[in-house]
Motif scaffolding. Structure first.
Motif, mmCIF file in Angstrom:
data_model
loop_
_atom_site.group_PDB
_atom_site.id
_atom_site.type_symbol
_atom_site.label_atom_id
_atom_site.label_comp_id
_atom_site.label_asym_id
_atom_site.label_seq_id
_atom_site.Cartn_x
_atom_site.Cartn_y
_atom_site.Cartn_z
ATOM 1 N N GLU A 192 113.493 64.424 56.251
ATOM 2 C CA GLU A 192 112.330 65.207 55.841
ATOM 3 C C GLU A 192 111.690 64.598 54.592
ATOM 4 N N LEU B 19 111.840 61.191 59.118
ATOM 5 C CA LEU B 19 111.841 62.492 59.784
ATOM 6 C C LEU B 19 113.199 63.173 59.632
ATOM 7 N N LEU C 223 105.712 69.795 58.956
ATOM 8 C CA LEU C 223 106.770 69.250 59.800
ATOM 9 C C LEU C 223 106.435 69.356 61.282
ATOM 10 N N LYS D 66 102.659 67.434 54.623
ATOM 11 C CA LYS D 66 104.018 67.990 54.667
ATOM 12 C C LYS D 66 104.141 69.104 55.705
ATOM 13 N N PHE E 58 108.637 63.090 53.712
ATOM 14 C CA PHE E 58 107.271 62.960 54.183
ATOM 15 C C PHE E 58 106.568 61.746 53.578
#
Length: 142
Positions: free
Chosen positions: A55, A52, A115, A113, A57
């Motif tokens: 980022e 996380l 977020l 993807k 994924f």
């Protein structure tokens, strides 16, 4: 034709040997004791969190899938847990099922993807984990 057989045979041998020499996938073992499973789940949650922050994924999805597909307790460990929890064992099993579903949903959000949805699904998973720990950890840690 004969010139192709030897190189193709060597390539097939090399690929086959590499497959046997490769490390087993995470959680390849069918059963384990509860503490071992929980340690593995903690490691996978750390991977989700690191993914996380970065980022990443793919890392989130992989770790969430590992959480969803964690090993089951051995038959002996299951008997021990049932003896300790008695009538509450069903609730414990249901909590495990909910965490599985939440981890699957987290993996799907990460794969997409998305977020915001990934963060939401992670919060749901963490809530499920903490709820289970609150309800059962003290009795099972003995």
């Amino acid at each position: 034709m004969k010139k192709l057989i030897l190189p193709l045979g060597l390539a097939a041998f090399a690929l086959g040997s590499a497959a046997f020499a490769a490390d087993p996938p995470p959680h390849a073992h069918e059963s384990a004791d509860l503490k071992t499973i929980m340690v593995g789940l903690g490691e996978d949650m750390a991977k989700v969190n690191m993914g996380l922050w970065l980022e990443d994924f793919g890392a989130i999805s992989t770790a969430a899938t590992a959480i969803a597909d964690h090993p089951h307790v051995s038959p002996e460990e299951r008997q021990r847990l049932q003896a300790i929890l008695g009538k509450d064992f069903g609730s414990f099993a249901a909590a495990d099922g909910a965490v599985h579903d939440q981890a699957v949903n987290l993996a799907k959000a990460a794969t997409a993807k998305d977020l915001d949805l990934t963060v939401q699904r992670l919060a749901e998973l963490q809530t499920g984990c903490v709820s289970c720990h609150t309800g059962f950890r003290a009795r099972l840690a003995k």
